[in-house]
Design a protein around this motif. Structure first.
Motif, PDB file in Angstrom:
ATOM      1  N   LYS A  87      65.410   6.577 -24.730  1.00 60.33           N
ATOM      2  CA  LYS A  87      64.933   5.975 -25.974  1.00 60.33           C
ATOM      3  C   LYS A  87      63.652   6.644 -26.450  1.00 60.33           C
ATOM      4  O   LYS A  87      63.469   6.882 -27.649  1.00 60.33           O
ATOM      5  N   ARG A  88      62.776   6.973 -25.527  1.00 63.38           N
ATOM      6  CA  ARG A  88      61.528   7.657 -25.874  1.00 63.38           C
ATOM      7  C   ARG A  88      61.810   9.036 -26.480  1.00 63.38           C
ATOM      8  O   ARG A  88      61.202   9.419 -27.478  1.00 63.38           O
ATOM      9  N   ALA A  89      62.752   9.758 -25.880  1.00 63.28           N
ATOM     10  CA  ALA A  89      63.122  11.074 -26.415  1.00 63.28           C
ATOM     11  C   ALA A  89      63.763  10.932 -27.796  1.00 63.28           C
ATOM     12  O   ALA A  89      63.460  11.704 -28.717  1.00 63.28           O
ATOM     13  N   ALA A  90      64.639   9.942 -27.950  1.00 61.79           N
ATOM     14  CA  ALA A  90      65.294   9.721 -29.250  1.00 61.79           C
ATOM     15  C   ALA A  90      64.263   9.353 -30.311  1.00 61.79           C
ATOM     16  O   ALA A  90      64.343   9.801 -31.456  1.00 61.79           O
ATOM     17  N   SER A  91      63.289   8.551 -29.936  1.00 60.83           N
ATOM     18  CA  SER A  91      62.244   8.158 -30.875  1.00 60.83           C
ATOM     19  C   SER A  91      61.398   9.366 -31.291  1.00 60.83           C
ATOM     20  O   SER A  91      61.059   9.525 -32.466  1.00 60.83           O
ATOM     21  N   ALA A  92      61.060  10.215 -30.341  1.00 59.10           N
ATOM     22  CA  ALA A  92      60.283  11.416 -30.649  1.00 59.10           C
ATOM     23  C   ALA A  92      61.075  12.340 -31.571  1.00 59.10           C
ATOM     24  O   ALA A  92      60.527  12.912 -32.525  1.00 59.10           O
ATOM     25  N   LEU A  93      62.368  12.477 -31.306  1.00 60.79           N
ATOM     26  CA  LEU A  93      63.226  13.296 -32.159  1.00 60.79           C
ATOM     27  C   LEU A  93      63.285  12.724 -33.564  1.00 60.79           C
ATOM     28  O   LEU A  93      63.146  13.450 -34.558  1.00 60.79           O
ATOM     29  N   ARG A  94      63.469  11.420 -33.671  1.00 59.42           N
ATOM     30  CA  ARG A  94      63.555  10.774 -34.982  1.00 59.42           C
ATOM     31  C   ARG A  94      62.260  10.963 -35.771  1.00 59.42           C
ATOM     32  O   ARG A  94      62.290  11.275 -36.968  1.00 59.42           O
ATOM     33  N   THR A  95      61.117  10.818 -35.110  1.00 54.84           N
ATOM     34  CA  THR A  95      59.831  10.997 -35.781  1.00 54.84           C
ATOM     35  C   THR A  95      59.677  12.431 -36.279  1.00 54.84           C
ATOM     36  O   THR A  95      59.243  12.658 -37.421  1.00 54.84           O
ATOM     37  N   ALA A  96      60.023  13.389 -35.453  1.00 53.66           N
ATOM     38  CA  ALA A  96      59.928  14.799 -35.856  1.00 53.66           C
ATOM     39  C   ALA A  96      60.853  15.086 -37.039  1.00 53.66           C
ATOM     40  O   ALA A  96      60.471  15.801 -37.981  1.00 53.66           O
ATOM     41  N   MET A  97      62.068  14.530 -36.999  1.00 57.09           N
ATOM     42  CA  MET A  97      63.000  14.742 -38.104  1.00 57.09           C
ATOM     43  C   MET A  97      62.507  14.055 -39.377  1.00 57.09           C
ATOM     44  O   MET A  97      62.588  14.640 -40.473  1.00 57.09           O
ATOM     45  N   ASP A  98      62.003  12.835 -39.254  1.00 53.83           N
ATOM     46  CA  ASP A  98      61.440  12.144 -40.422  1.00 53.83           C
ATOM     47  C   ASP A  98      60.353  12.992 -41.070  1.00 53.83           C
ATOM     48  O   ASP A  98      60.335  13.161 -42.294  1.00 53.83           O
ATOM     49  N   ASP A  99      59.455  13.511 -40.251  1.00 52.42           N
ATOM     50  CA  ASP A  99      58.352  14.325 -40.771  1.00 52.42           C
ATOM     51  C   ASP A  99      58.868  15.582 -41.470  1.00 52.42           C
ATOM     52  O   ASP A  99      58.410  15.929 -42.556  1.00 52.42           O
TER      53      ASP A  99
END
Length: 141
Positions: free
Chosen positions: A13-25
């Motif tokens: 979940k932590r990795a998915a959240s980091a990926l989502r944040t990077a993609m959002d940015d």
């Protein structure tokens, strides 16, 4: 009691959240959200998908996909007929502007994928992908 941060699910979940944040940015510069980008990618690979098919492929509800598609239509990135030739499903297609915007956004998203792939030694990547697929299969998805 075990530290929850040491659990596999927490780390995923932590990795998915980091990926989502990077993609959002990255996608903000292209005036796209992650669900919008994912929808454009799916439509590029499989033109004519229905709302339900797009929702499943982008991990959102059908109701959320309606909102996503409406936004993409309003920006001229996709086209959907007003009525369907067959049944109720309305096939969706990318417009020329949708293809152009996708190409620009894809470069940004693929650069993120390259970054996370680079964090895993090349000789371990195939095994990691197989392990992730096995986890999904174990959960029946």
């Amino acid at each position: 009691m075990q530290d929850v941060t040491e659990k596999l699910g927490y780390r995923l979940k932590r990795a998915a959240s980091a990926l989502r944040t990077a993609m959002d940015d990255a996608l903000r510069a292209h005036d796209l959200t992650v669900p919008q980008y994912s929808t454009l990618e799916l439509l590029d690979q499989q033109p004519g998908l229905s709302n339900a098919e797009l929702a499943r492929g982008t991990f959102v509800t059908r109701q959320s996909m309606n909102v996503v598609l409406r936004g993409l239509q309003e920006h001229g990135l996709v086209h959907r007929p007003a009525v369907s030739d067959h049944g109720r499903a309305l096939p969706t297609h990318l417009t020329e502007e949708g293809l152009r915007r996708l190409a620009l956004a894809r470069d940004a998203v693929y650069a993120i994928d390259d970054r996370i792939a680079g964090a895993v030694p090349e000789e371990r990547r195939a095994a990691l992908l197989a392990d992730l697929d096995a986890m999904v299969a174990e959960l029946g998805r």
